[in-house]
Design an enzyme around this catalytic site. Structure first.
Site, PDB file in Angstrom:
ATOM      1  N   GLU A 199      46.521  37.994  62.096  1.00  0.00           N
ATOM      2  CA  GLU A 199      47.499  38.818  62.805  1.00  0.00           C
ATOM      3  C   GLU A 199      48.919  38.252  62.751  1.00  0.00           C
ATOM      4  O   GLU A 199      49.885  38.965  63.009  1.00  0.00           O
ATOM      5  CB  GLU A 199      47.084  38.988  64.273  1.00  0.00           C
ATOM      6  N   TYR A 222      44.383  36.935  68.465  1.00  0.00           N
ATOM      7  CA  TYR A 222      45.624  37.698  68.649  1.00  0.00           C
ATOM      8  C   TYR A 222      46.704  36.831  69.287  1.00  0.00           C
ATOM      9  O   TYR A 222      47.860  36.823  68.856  1.00  0.00           O
ATOM     10  CB  TYR A 222      45.363  38.937  69.505  1.00  0.00           C
ATOM     11  N   GLU A 272      51.317  47.400  61.934  1.00  0.00           N
ATOM     12  CA  GLU A 272      50.311  47.802  60.939  1.00  0.00           C
ATOM     13  C   GLU A 272      50.890  47.816  59.531  1.00  0.00           C
ATOM     14  O   GLU A 272      50.206  47.475  58.571  1.00  0.00           O
ATOM     15  CB  GLU A 272      49.714  49.164  61.304  1.00  0.00           C
TER      16      GLU A 272
END
Length: 662
Positions: A484, A596, A456
């Site tokens: 991502e 992802y 994050e």
């Protein structure tokens, strides 16, 4: 320029601000729409739109962000309602034929523009086309109505998740195996003179039970409660899927996935399904082998308790036996290891790493303009120029009504103010739910939480290090299936022995680092059940794509049940609906969850090509900052990758990184 965010707004001020923002923005669009086609230019038509978009993105953060973090329910509720008004206004604006006419006129003039200005004009035109501006008036109105409904459904879905207060109670005996220090942190309830522990559906509570509770029935009950929360979201999801299909067909696309993928790296559903199917074929034999090992372990465990084994690994078994296998085969004890990862030492170590590799300096500042006393604020300074380039917040502990996962919120984009020619610096917030400190013990992170933290904060760095002219392209506003990759790339640091040594320090025995032999075992155990874990990710990707390429309405729960065991090899618990809390599918990842794994392929290639042999390389870090983080969405992801790698990306480093052998 200043941080323009304000987190002290009351419920009524949020409502008023949303109305003011809408009025101000509408006035600008009205002004642009009044331009005749022959007078419209990039400077008098496109620049005012870019300017109000930038201002809008900052002001709107003051309106939508409180629903995720405010400790005051009245403020959260007002944020949800005001955000609905903003979403409806955005839909109205995106579908203004008069604005489209002006933008089209500018495009037809073929003015000589710089690369980012040219891209801005091209993307605006594509957006209008995708918003139905080439359709007749009747179809435009229908599309607008669908979009408003979808917006409200997404907001309600998210609100239901954030406000979920499902709990389950257990006696101390039923929680055998759950660490004693964790039990101390729980609320208690007395029923008929018997004391029970109260557990919520927040991650720390759920995984404390699923990983540690010896009692199979306890794990089953916890998993069932978690898998049956937010039932009201089921009809919301099914209605949203139907409306998405309707919208795509109104626009002339075969299905919602085809519509969504037009602007992604993958381009078509066929490419996505081929990607997912290829990985499934490679990983299924690996997953089957891993599952057999879990079955063997469960059989041995149950026999040691004098119980019979029915031959099946259930959903509520996986985390428990995964942890047991970690301890048995690799002598990895998460509870012991987390004693070396206090939030304080991990935060400092992680910030040191990011500062070094990305050539930055972080300075914590005292800041009273935050939404909760737990929030920390950092200024980010370029280490070469000493220029302040951004600011970020850390909000790391759970509380009632707060966003329940871990995420980065880009609150203020970086851009160049067209009036002053000054750069407005970016501001981002990392929101997470790590265990709170207790009396005599700091917040301690499991290693997977350390990985989440790095991930994050990687998104935060993308927001901070991006340097674009226009707010529309800032930071993570890249293709959704590339977004991502930069943060996944930074997860790799969490598996490097030198880095684990640097991050660790025993919370009681100051200066004592995680033993080298433990680190060695952790790295060896990295790919434990990698087949099963990646098959789980493939399942989510397949589910999302099947849902959004279907030609007719499907039962969301039935499709989930059908695909779950077929792909993950582990059945879904009977009569449950985990999809009701699958936030991604209503939070922007619709027809995009495959991203992802798609982006993980790129992230592995970047790390193994550029950093594996020197994880603290400032030279490669600066290149990464310049070529991957810096451009934001002002360039296509595949072009940025090729520039950084010096070649086309390949899947091989990813497969190697998870232990796959051909």
């Amino acid at each position: 320029m200043k941080n323009l965010l304000n987190f002290s707004l009351t419920a009524s001020e949020i409502k008023n601000l949303s109305q003011t923002l809408i009025s101000k923005s509408r006035a600008v669009y009205d002004q642009v729409s009044a331009l005749s086609s022959d007078r419209a230019t990039f400077k008098n038509a496109i620049i005012p739109i870019a300017k109000i978009e930038a201002e809008y993105s900052v002001a709107s953060a003051n309106i939508y962000f409180p629903q995720y973090v405010s400790p005051i329910k009245e403020v959260r509720d007002a944020s949800v309602e005001a955000n609905k008004a903003l979403e409806e206004f955005s839909i109205e604006t995106d579908m203004r034929a008069d604005i489209y006419k002006v933008v089209l006129a500018v495009a037809e003039k073929n003015e000589e523009l710089g690369p980012e200005d040219k891209r801005l004009l091209e993307k605006m035109l594509l957006d209008y086309k995708r918003n139905g501006l080439g359709l007749n008036e009747k179809k435009q109105e229908l599309l607008k109505e669908i979009k408003k409904k979808l917006s409200n459904l997404a907001i309600q879905f998210s609100s239901n998740m954030n406000e979920d207060n499902t709990t389950v109670i257990f006696t101390e005996e039923e929680l055998e195996g759950v660490p004693a220090d964790y039990l101390k942190s729980l609320n208690k309830r007395v029923i008929d003179q018997k004391e029970y522990f109260v557990l919520t559906m927040k991650y720390p509570d759920v995984f404390a039970v699923l990983k540690n509770a010896v009692n199979e029935e306890t794990r089953r009950r916890m998993d069932y409660s978690y898998s049956t929360k937010c039932k009201a979201n089921l009809p919301i999801l099914e209605e949203a899927v139907r409306l998405r299909r309707d919208a795509a067909q109104v626009l002339g696309y075969e299905d919602h996935a085809t519509f969504r993928l037009e602007t992604r790296m993958a381009k078509t559903p066929e490419n996505v399904f081929n990607f997912l199917e290829d990985l499934k074929n490679k990983l299924t034999p690996l997953g089957e082998k891993e599952l057999e090992r879990l079955r063997q372990l469960k059989r041995e465990h149950l026999e040691s308790l004098g119980k019979q084994f029915n031959g099946s690994i259930e959903a509520f078994d996986f985390h428990f036996y995964h942890k047991m296998l970690m301890e048995k085969d690799y002598q990895i004890n998460e509870e012991e290891i987390k004693e070396y990862f206090s939030l304080e030492s991990v935060t400092q170590g992680m910030l040191d790493i990011y500062q070094k590799v990305l050539n930055l300096k972080f300075t914590e500042i005292e800041n009273k303009n935050v939404w909760h006393q737990d929030v920390r604020t950092f200024n980010v300074i370029d280490a070469t120029s000493d220029e302040v380039i951004g600011q970020f917040y850390l909000d790391l502990f759970p509380r009632d009504g707060k966003y329940t996962h871990a995420a980065c919120f880009g609150l203020q984009p970086g851009y160049i103010d067209v009036d002053t020619n000054e750069r407005c610096y970016p501001v981002a917030a990392m929101v997470a739910n790590f265990s709170k400190p207790m009396e005599g013990k700091p917040s301690l992170l499991k290693h997977n939480e350390v990985v989440t933290y790095f991930h994050e904060l990687g998104h935060v760095m993308h927001q901070i290090c991006s340097k674009t002219k226009h707010a529309r392209f800032h930071g993570t506003k890249v293709e959704r299936d590339f977004v991502e990759a930069p943060s996944q790339m930074l997860e790799n640091w969490c598996w490097e022995p030198t880095i684990l040594h640097k991050l660790s320090e025993h919370y009681q025995r100051k200066g004592e680092k995680l033993p080298s032999e433990t680190i060695e075992r952790m790295v060896k155990a990295k790919n434990l059940n990698a087949g099963l874990l990646n098959l789980r990710q493939l399942f989510f990707g397949f589910y999302d794509m099947k849902l959004h390429t279907a030609k007719e309405s499907l039962s969301a729960t039935k499709l989930w049940d059908e695909l779950k065991e077929n792909i993950t090899l582990i059945p879904n618990p009977h009569n449950t609906w985990p999809v009701a809390s699958f936030g991604h599918i209503m939070g922007g990842y619709d027809a995009g969850y495959y991203g992802y794994l798609w982006s993980q392929v790129f992230s592995a290639d970047m790390f193994f090509s550029k950093f594996k042999n020197n994880v603290m390389s400032v030279e490669n870090g600066l290149q990464y900052r310049k070529l991957i983080l810096g451009p934001g969405g002002s360039r296509d992801g595949d072009n940025m990758l090729r520039d950084f790698l010096g070649r086309d990306p390949t899947v091989d480093p990813f497969l190697k990184s998870i232990g796959y052998n051909k």
